[in-house]
Design a protein around this motif. Sequence first.
Motif, PDB file in Angstrom:
ATOM      1  N   GLN A 388       0.627  -1.109  -0.106  1.00 35.88           N
ATOM      2  CA  GLN A 388      -0.157   0.137  -0.012  1.00 35.88           C
ATOM      3  C   GLN A 388       0.897   1.703   0.116  1.00 35.88           C
ATOM      4  N   LYS A 389       0.284   2.313  -0.884  1.00 40.61           N
ATOM      5  CA  LYS A 389       1.301   3.355  -0.628  1.00 40.61           C
ATOM      6  C   LYS A 389       1.184   4.553   0.039  1.00 40.61           C
ATOM      7  N   GLN A 390       0.632   4.144   1.445  1.00 39.11           N
ATOM      8  CA  GLN A 390       0.634   4.431   2.782  1.00 39.11           C
ATOM      9  C   GLN A 390       1.471   4.346   4.081  1.00 39.11           C
ATOM     10  N   SER A 391       2.431   5.045   4.800  1.00 42.42           N
ATOM     11  CA  SER A 391       3.509   4.478   5.027  1.00 42.42           C
ATOM     12  C   SER A 391       3.098   3.537   6.583  1.00 42.42           C
ATOM     13  N   ASN A 392       1.631   4.065   6.905  1.00 44.87           N
ATOM     14  CA  ASN A 392       0.844   3.147   8.238  1.00 44.87           C
ATOM     15  C   ASN A 392       0.168   2.817   8.026  1.00 44.87           C
ATOM     16  N   SER A 393       0.517   1.493   6.963  1.00 48.34           N
ATOM     17  CA  SER A 393      -0.823  -0.163   5.940  1.00 48.34           C
ATOM     18  C   SER A 393      -0.870  -0.334   7.333  1.00 48.34           C
ATOM     19  N   ASP A 394      -2.213  -1.529   7.263  1.00 43.47           N
ATOM     20  CA  ASP A 394      -2.767  -1.936   8.215  1.00 43.47           C
ATOM     21  C   ASP A 394      -1.535  -3.386   8.818  1.00 43.47           C
ATOM     22  N   PHE A 395      -0.370  -3.860   7.366  1.00 41.85           N
ATOM     23  CA  PHE A 395      -0.138  -4.806   8.088  1.00 41.85           C
ATOM     24  C   PHE A 395       1.289  -4.123   9.057  1.00 41.85           C
ATOM     25  N   GLU A 396       1.506  -3.183   8.874  1.00 42.60           N
ATOM     26  CA  GLU A 396       2.411  -2.592   9.698  1.00 42.60           C
ATOM     27  C   GLU A 396       2.128  -2.775  10.978  1.00 42.60           C
ATOM     28  N   GLN A 397       0.740  -2.373  10.876  1.00 45.90           N
ATOM     29  CA  GLN A 397      -0.350  -2.118  12.050  1.00 45.90           C
ATOM     30  C   GLN A 397      -0.437  -3.703  13.044  1.00 45.90           C
ATOM     31  N   LEU A 398      -0.816  -4.501  12.232  1.00 44.34           N
ATOM     32  CA  LEU A 398      -0.380  -5.776  13.354  1.00 44.34           C
ATOM     33  C   LEU A 398      -0.064  -6.023  13.869  1.00 44.34           C
ATOM     34  N   ILE A 399       1.374  -6.245  13.140  1.00 49.53           N
ATOM     35  CA  ILE A 399       3.043  -6.249  13.256  1.00 49.53           C
ATOM     36  C   ILE A 399       3.395  -5.365  14.587  1.00 49.53           C
ATOM     37  N   LYS A 400       2.843  -3.614  14.790  1.00 47.32           N
ATOM     38  CA  LYS A 400       3.103  -2.431  16.318  1.00 47.32           C
ATOM     39  C   LYS A 400       2.561  -3.161  17.246  1.00 47.32           C
ATOM     40  N   LEU A 401       1.137  -4.012  16.711  1.00 42.10           N
ATOM     41  CA  LEU A 401       0.276  -4.369  17.849  1.00 42.10           C
ATOM     42  C   LEU A 401       0.645  -5.754  18.372  1.00 42.10           C
ATOM     43  N   ASN A 402       1.662  -6.456  17.680  1.00 41.76           N
ATOM     44  CA  ASN A 402       2.011  -7.262  18.150  1.00 41.76           C
ATOM     45  C   ASN A 402       1.225  -8.736  18.267  1.00 41.76           C
ATOM     46  N   LEU A 403       0.145  -8.624  17.089  1.00 39.35           N
ATOM     47  CA  LEU A 403      -0.650  -9.441  16.265  1.00 39.35           C
ATOM     48  C   LEU A 403      -0.010 -10.953  15.099  1.00 39.35           C
ATOM     49  N   ILE A 404       1.038 -10.071  14.125  1.00 33.68           N
ATOM     50  CA  ILE A 404       1.539 -10.715  13.717  1.00 33.68           C
ATOM     51  C   ILE A 404       3.128 -10.778  13.479  1.00 33.68           C
ATOM     52  N   GLU A 405       3.615 -11.758  13.161  1.00 33.15           N
ATOM     53  CA  GLU A 405       5.547 -11.108  13.305  1.00 33.15           C
ATOM     54  C   GLU A 405       5.525 -11.902  11.449  1.00 33.15           C
ATOM     55  N   ILE A 406       6.968 -11.655  11.134  1.00 32.25           N
ATOM     56  CA  ILE A 406       7.842 -11.468  10.396  1.00 32.25           C
ATOM     57  C   ILE A 406       9.021 -11.490  10.412  1.00 32.25           C
ATOM     58  N   ASP A 407       9.814 -12.985   9.693  1.00 33.26           N
ATOM     59  CA  ASP A 407      11.377 -12.752   9.625  1.00 33.26           C
ATOM     60  C   ASP A 407      11.961 -13.014   7.994  1.00 33.26           C
ATOM     61  N   GLU A 408      13.254 -13.677   8.197  1.00 32.75           N
ATOM     62  CA  GLU A 408      13.117 -14.761   7.472  1.00 32.75           C
ATOM     63  C   GLU A 408      13.348 -15.499   6.811  1.00 32.75           C
ATOM     64  N   LYS A 409      11.763 -16.441   8.055  1.00 34.03           N
ATOM     65  CA  LYS A 409      11.649 -17.654   7.936  1.00 34.03           C
ATOM     66  C   LYS A 409       9.896 -17.820   7.668  1.00 34.03           C
ATOM     67  N   GLY A 410       9.305 -16.478   7.321  1.00 36.89           N
ATOM     68  CA  GLY A 410       8.131 -16.471   7.229  1.00 36.89           C
ATOM     69  C   GLY A 410       7.360 -15.536   7.934  1.00 36.89           C
ATOM     70  N   LEU A 411       5.812 -15.708   8.420  1.00 40.54           N
ATOM     71  CA  LEU A 411       4.823 -14.713   8.649  1.00 40.54           C
ATOM     72  C   LEU A 411       4.666 -15.574   9.739  1.00 40.54           C
ATOM     73  N   ARG A 412       3.976 -15.133  10.508  1.00 42.84           N
ATOM     74  CA  ARG A 412       2.863 -15.982  11.746  1.00 42.84           C
ATOM     75  C   ARG A 412       2.364 -14.833  12.438  1.00 42.84           C
ATOM     76  N   ALA A 413       1.082 -15.584  12.590  1.00 43.53           N
ATOM     77  CA  ALA A 413       0.205 -14.956  13.922  1.00 43.53           C
ATOM     78  C   ALA A 413       1.135 -14.829  14.983  1.00 43.53           C
ATOM     79  N   THR A 414       1.356 -14.054  16.371  1.00 40.37           N
ATOM     80  CA  THR A 414       2.098 -14.057  17.264  1.00 40.37           C
ATOM     81  C   THR A 414       1.031 -14.786  18.353  1.00 40.37           C
ATOM     82  N   LYS A 415       1.114 -15.391  19.717  1.00 41.26           N
ATOM     83  CA  LYS A 415       0.125 -16.274  20.724  1.00 41.26           C
ATOM     84  C   LYS A 415      -0.885 -15.201  21.156  1.00 41.26           C
ATOM     85  N   GLN A 416      -0.784 -13.876  20.626  1.00 38.83           N
ATOM     86  CA  GLN A 416      -1.765 -13.542  20.855  1.00 38.83           C
ATOM     87  C   GLN A 416      -2.616 -13.432  19.826  1.00 38.83           C
ATOM     88  N   GLY A 417      -2.215 -13.422  18.330  1.00 33.35           N
ATOM     89  CA  GLY A 417      -2.970 -13.422  17.183  1.00 33.35           C
ATOM     90  C   GLY A 417      -3.277 -14.359  17.175  1.00 33.35           C
TER      91      GLY A 417
END
Length: 432
Positions: A388-417
């Motif tokens: 998305q063009k905006q810097s504060n995307s939903d994807f980034e918000q989900l990461i900041k809320l600690n609901l998803i996490e992404i790294d070199e292995k892949g994408l996953r929901a957190t224990k809360q998410g």
Amino acid sequence: ALIKNKISNFSRKITTNRLINSQNSFSIYIHWPFCKSICPYCDFNRYLKKDPLTFEEETLMQNSYIKELNFFLNRNKNLLNNKLLKSIFFGGGTPSLANPNTIEKIINFALKSCKIDSQSPVEITLEANPTSTEKQKLLDFKNAGINRISLGIQALNEADLKYLGRKHSVKEAFDTIHLAHSIFDRVNFDLIYARHKKQNLQNWKDELKTAIVDLKANHISLYILTLEPNTPFYEKSIGDNPTIIIPNEDEAANLMEITHEITNQYGLNIYECSNYAKPGHECKHNLHYWESGDYIGIGPGAAGRLTFEHDQSNSTWRESFLQIKQPHKWIESVTKNNTGILNHQILSQKERLEEVLLMGLRTINGISRETWIHHSNGKTFEQILNNQKQSNSDFEQLIKLNLIEIDEKGLRATKQGIFLLDAILPKLHIEI
């Protein structure tokens, strides 16, 4: 408080070694549609049949399964000849009502017709009920080729078994699980919780401890009761005077927290929203679904997914299949056309990736970058989900809320998410 604030005391254990590469293997699902009785909460494709099938009826079912399996294997031989058969799963309905000879013939045909890894035996699961009639057949099913059994227990007290419409007793449940452990190396059983308002934290805690300790659980599936439309439970839960009332969100969250505390305490690791196992006892078949692997669905109402590669490029497409639901119509179609396919379509790229997200984020491992690249035809998570063009995307918000996490292995929901997927998935915008 939301569920995410209640999942505080279970530890995340990410499995680093995937059981088999899901892209290089496939699974087979066989649907047996008949039940002796219909549970009031169940919305699966099932049909009441109180009496056993006649010899002629059983033979017709047996021949139809093999005929349709042969159709799929031949139709897709260029694809499946290069893939290993990972698992076979007999679900239902109540597949333990089938004659063990029917199960054996289907297994033998599959194993004879498919490529097998001699170093990794095919997992072959059968769902069963703990009634005395079906209990007597467990050894016959083992001799037929079944190596994993999944028992529909649902509750360990007489009042709730009756409430849930189950036809076995607590004693039959205990006897069947003990017998299953003596016959099979791999045993699962299901329990339903948050069943009604009278189920409190202490009695669920005691029941779960009994299930894990006294019944020596190595794998257990624990489901919150959901009220599905067009079921008796749902009909009794609506209107001015409902007779079926289930726990509210906070009450269910408290029961869920106890569930994670107890399972973790006894070494049963959560590896999917509702599934817990000791290391090495995870269900290979279900993991294959959740990792978006290919599978053939045989029988009334069964679904399947197969992924094909274009000859001129490295890109792929995915086909979905859905079988005719009614058993007699499915048999008629197989007899005439060799298959009971009702609906066959090529999934759009967006539909395909939505399925990958829906299935993969249910698991503690999440979605590997390898799996995502395979199904996205070479594009990364970041290119598709954070495009998305905006810097504060939903994807980034989900990461900041600690609901998803992404790294070199892949994408996953957190224990809360992982328990808030209904809220998370609509925020993961697929930009093709």
